[in-house]
Scaffold this motif. Structure first.
Motif, PDB file in Angstrom:
ATOM      1  N   ASN A  67       6.888  -6.191   1.902  1.00 55.76           N
ATOM      2  CA  ASN A  67       7.796  -6.849   2.838  1.00 55.76           C
ATOM      3  C   ASN A  67       8.271  -5.796   3.852  1.00 55.76           C
ATOM      4  N   ARG A  68       7.526  -5.666   4.946  1.00 60.51           N
ATOM      5  CA  ARG A  68       7.804  -4.599   5.910  1.00 60.51           C
ATOM      6  C   ARG A  68       9.137  -4.788   6.622  1.00 60.51           C
ATOM      7  N   LYS A  69       9.546  -6.028   6.854  1.00 60.93           N
ATOM      8  CA  LYS A  69      10.841  -6.253   7.507  1.00 60.93           C
ATOM      9  C   LYS A  69      11.986  -5.761   6.623  1.00 60.93           C
ATOM     10  N   SER A  70      11.888  -6.018   5.346  1.00 61.96           N
ATOM     11  CA  SER A  70      12.897  -5.539   4.404  1.00 61.96           C
ATOM     12  C   SER A  70      12.873  -4.010   4.323  1.00 61.96           C
ATOM     13  N   GLN A  71      11.680  -3.449   4.335  1.00 63.54           N
ATOM     14  CA  GLN A  71      11.533  -1.993   4.305  1.00 63.54           C
ATOM     15  C   GLN A  71      12.165  -1.365   5.549  1.00 63.54           C
ATOM     16  N   LEU A 103      13.683   9.431   8.160  1.00 58.92           N
ATOM     17  CA  LEU A 103      13.847   7.979   8.101  1.00 58.92           C
ATOM     18  C   LEU A 103      13.423   7.322   9.412  1.00 58.92           C
ATOM     19  N   ALA A 104      13.725   7.971  10.530  1.00 66.56           N
ATOM     20  CA  ALA A 104      13.301   7.438  11.826  1.00 66.56           C
ATOM     21  C   ALA A 104      11.777   7.466  11.945  1.00 66.56           C
ATOM     22  N   LEU A 105      11.148   8.536  11.459  1.00 61.19           N
ATOM     23  CA  LEU A 105       9.686   8.594  11.470  1.00 61.19           C
ATOM     24  C   LEU A 105       9.090   7.500  10.574  1.00 61.19           C
ATOM     25  N   ALA A 106       9.709   7.250   9.428  1.00 62.99           N
ATOM     26  CA  ALA A 106       9.231   6.193   8.535  1.00 62.99           C
ATOM     27  C   ALA A 106       9.377   4.829   9.198  1.00 62.99           C
ATOM     28  N   ASN A 107      10.508   4.587   9.851  1.00 67.36           N
ATOM     29  CA  ASN A 107      10.703   3.306  10.522  1.00 67.36           C
ATOM     30  C   ASN A 107       9.721   3.122  11.666  1.00 67.36           C
ATOM     31  N   LYS A 108       9.395   4.200  12.344  1.00 70.35           N
ATOM     32  CA  LYS A 108       8.404   4.121  13.426  1.00 70.35           C
ATOM     33  C   LYS A 108       7.034   3.736  12.862  1.00 70.35           C
ATOM     34  N   ALA A 109       6.661   4.322  11.722  1.00 72.96           N
ATOM     35  CA  ALA A 109       5.375   3.992  11.096  1.00 72.96           C
ATOM     36  C   ALA A 109       5.375   2.560  10.557  1.00 72.96           C
ATOM     37  N   MET A 136       0.834  -1.179   0.000  1.00 78.05           N
ATOM     38  CA  MET A 136       0.000   0.000   0.000  1.00 78.05           C
ATOM     39  C   MET A 136       0.882   1.247   0.000  1.00 78.05           C
ATOM     40  N   LEU A 137       0.863   1.924  -1.086  1.00 78.58           N
ATOM     41  CA  LEU A 137       1.702   3.105  -1.225  1.00 78.58           C
ATOM     42  C   LEU A 137       1.122   4.329  -0.529  1.00 78.58           C
ATOM     43  N   GLN A 138      -0.129   4.300  -0.111  1.00 81.07           N
ATOM     44  CA  GLN A 138      -0.737   5.488   0.474  1.00 81.07           C
ATOM     45  C   GLN A 138      -0.559   5.544   1.985  1.00 81.07           C
ATOM     46  N   ARG A 139       0.509   4.996   2.506  1.00 81.29           N
ATOM     47  CA  ARG A 139       0.796   5.032   3.935  1.00 81.29           C
ATOM     48  C   ARG A 139       1.676   6.245   4.255  1.00 81.29           C
ATOM     49  N   ILE A 140       1.717   6.600   5.540  1.00 84.81           N
ATOM     50  CA  ILE A 140       2.482   7.784   5.960  1.00 84.81           C
ATOM     51  C   ILE A 140       3.986   7.558   5.795  1.00 84.81           C
ATOM     52  N   GLN A 141       4.448   6.301   5.929  1.00 83.46           N
ATOM     53  CA  GLN A 141       5.883   6.063   5.759  1.00 83.46           C
ATOM     54  C   GLN A 141       6.329   6.350   4.334  1.00 83.46           C
ATOM     55  N   THR A 142       5.421   6.233   3.361  1.00 82.57           N
ATOM     56  CA  THR A 142       5.758   6.576   1.988  1.00 82.57           C
ATOM     57  C   THR A 142       6.066   8.065   1.866  1.00 82.57           C
ATOM     58  N   LYS A 165       7.106   0.054  11.804  1.00 82.48           N
ATOM     59  CA  LYS A 165       7.011  -0.796  12.991  1.00 82.48           C
ATOM     60  C   LYS A 165       5.580  -0.833  13.506  1.00 82.48           C
ATOM     61  N   LYS A 166       4.914   0.291  13.473  1.00 81.95           N
ATOM     62  CA  LYS A 166       3.519   0.355  13.913  1.00 81.95           C
ATOM     63  C   LYS A 166       2.634  -0.521  13.024  1.00 81.95           C
ATOM     64  N   ASP A 167       2.846  -0.474  11.712  1.00 83.98           N
ATOM     65  CA  ASP A 167       2.094  -1.331  10.796  1.00 83.98           C
ATOM     66  C   ASP A 167       2.377  -2.813  11.055  1.00 83.98           C
ATOM     67  N   GLU A 168       3.634  -3.141  11.270  1.00 85.13           N
ATOM     68  CA  GLU A 168       4.012  -4.529  11.528  1.00 85.13           C
ATOM     69  C   GLU A 168       3.366  -5.035  12.819  1.00 85.13           C
ATOM     70  N   ASP A 169       3.353  -4.207  13.854  1.00 81.61           N
ATOM     71  CA  ASP A 169       2.708  -4.598  15.105  1.00 81.61           C
ATOM     72  C   ASP A 169       1.210  -4.772  14.930  1.00 81.61           C
ATOM     73  N   LEU A 170       0.589  -3.936  14.122  1.00 84.22           N
ATOM     74  CA  LEU A 170      -0.845  -4.043  13.857  1.00 84.22           C
ATOM     75  C   LEU A 170      -1.166  -5.349  13.131  1.00 84.22           C
ATOM     76  N   VAL A 171      -0.366  -5.712  12.148  1.00 91.09           N
ATOM     77  CA  VAL A 171      -0.583  -6.964  11.424  1.00 91.09           C
ATOM     78  C   VAL A 171      -0.381  -8.163  12.343  1.00 91.09           C
ATOM     79  N   LYS A 172       0.621  -8.107  13.204  1.00 86.99           N
ATOM     80  CA  LYS A 172       0.858  -9.210  14.141  1.00 86.99           C
ATOM     81  C   LYS A 172      -0.291  -9.358  15.128  1.00 86.99           C
ATOM     82  N   SER A 173      -0.857  -8.237  15.574  1.00 83.99           N
ATOM     83  CA  SER A 173      -1.952  -8.316  16.534  1.00 83.99           C
ATOM     84  C   SER A 173      -3.219  -8.877  15.865  1.00 83.99           C
ATOM     85  N   VAL A 174      -3.449  -8.561  14.611  1.00 83.17           N
ATOM     86  CA  VAL A 174      -4.601  -9.098  13.887  1.00 83.17           C
ATOM     87  C   VAL A 174      -4.412 -10.598  13.649  1.00 83.17           C
TER      88      VAL A 174
END
Length: 136
Positions: A63-67, A115-121, A1-7, A123-132
């Motif tokens: 691939n969020r881990k690669s990102q 870049l730190a703000l992008a990595n934070k976003a 999804m390219l329409q995320r804030i990390q983009t 990580k937030k997406d990755e945590d959301l997917v793991k919780s779902v």
């Protein structure tokens, strides 16, 4: 999804690394010559590599881990740039080669912030997917 804030954050970091290096000088020599990043080959290559890593990270959204890893690698590269600029400005004895520092030396810091703000976003997406996935 390219329409995320990390983009957006990664695009800004790429713009800072690739575009603003032509606008802001790194330093001004004692002969009143402005030195830009494009004048020094390895600094220019490091800035362009940083911009390239940001653009590649944008398109690794599946691939969020690669990102996330590309973001960290990019942060490390920008820290090396900061280290070079600090070394360059402190190594000169008595204002012989560098007489005035330019705002271009701060561009890696701006890039690191985004870049730190992008990595934070990311990580937030990755945590959301793991919780779902945990709820299934």
């Amino acid at each position: 999804m390219l329409q995320r804030i990390q983009t957006v954050y990664l695009l800004i970091a790429a713009g800072v690394s690739a575009g603003l290096i032509y606008v802001f000088e790194l330093w001004i020599t004692s002969n009143d010559e402005k030195v830009f990043a494009a004048d020094i080959n390895y600094v220019f290559a490091a800035f362009l590599t940083s911009a390239f890593l940001s653009v590649v990270a944008i398109f690794r959204y599946k691939n969020r881990k690669s990102q996330f890893m590309l973001g960290r690698l990019n942060i490390i590269l920008n820290f090396f740039l900061i280290g070079f600029f600090v070394y360059q400005s402190l190594n000169v004895s008595g204002e012989t080669a560098v007489s005035e520092k330019g705002i271009g030396m701060l561009l890696p810091i701006v890039s690191i912030v985004f870049l730190a703000l992008a990595n934070k976003a990311i990580k937030k997406d990755e945590d959301l997917v793991k919780s779902v996935d945990r709820l299934r």
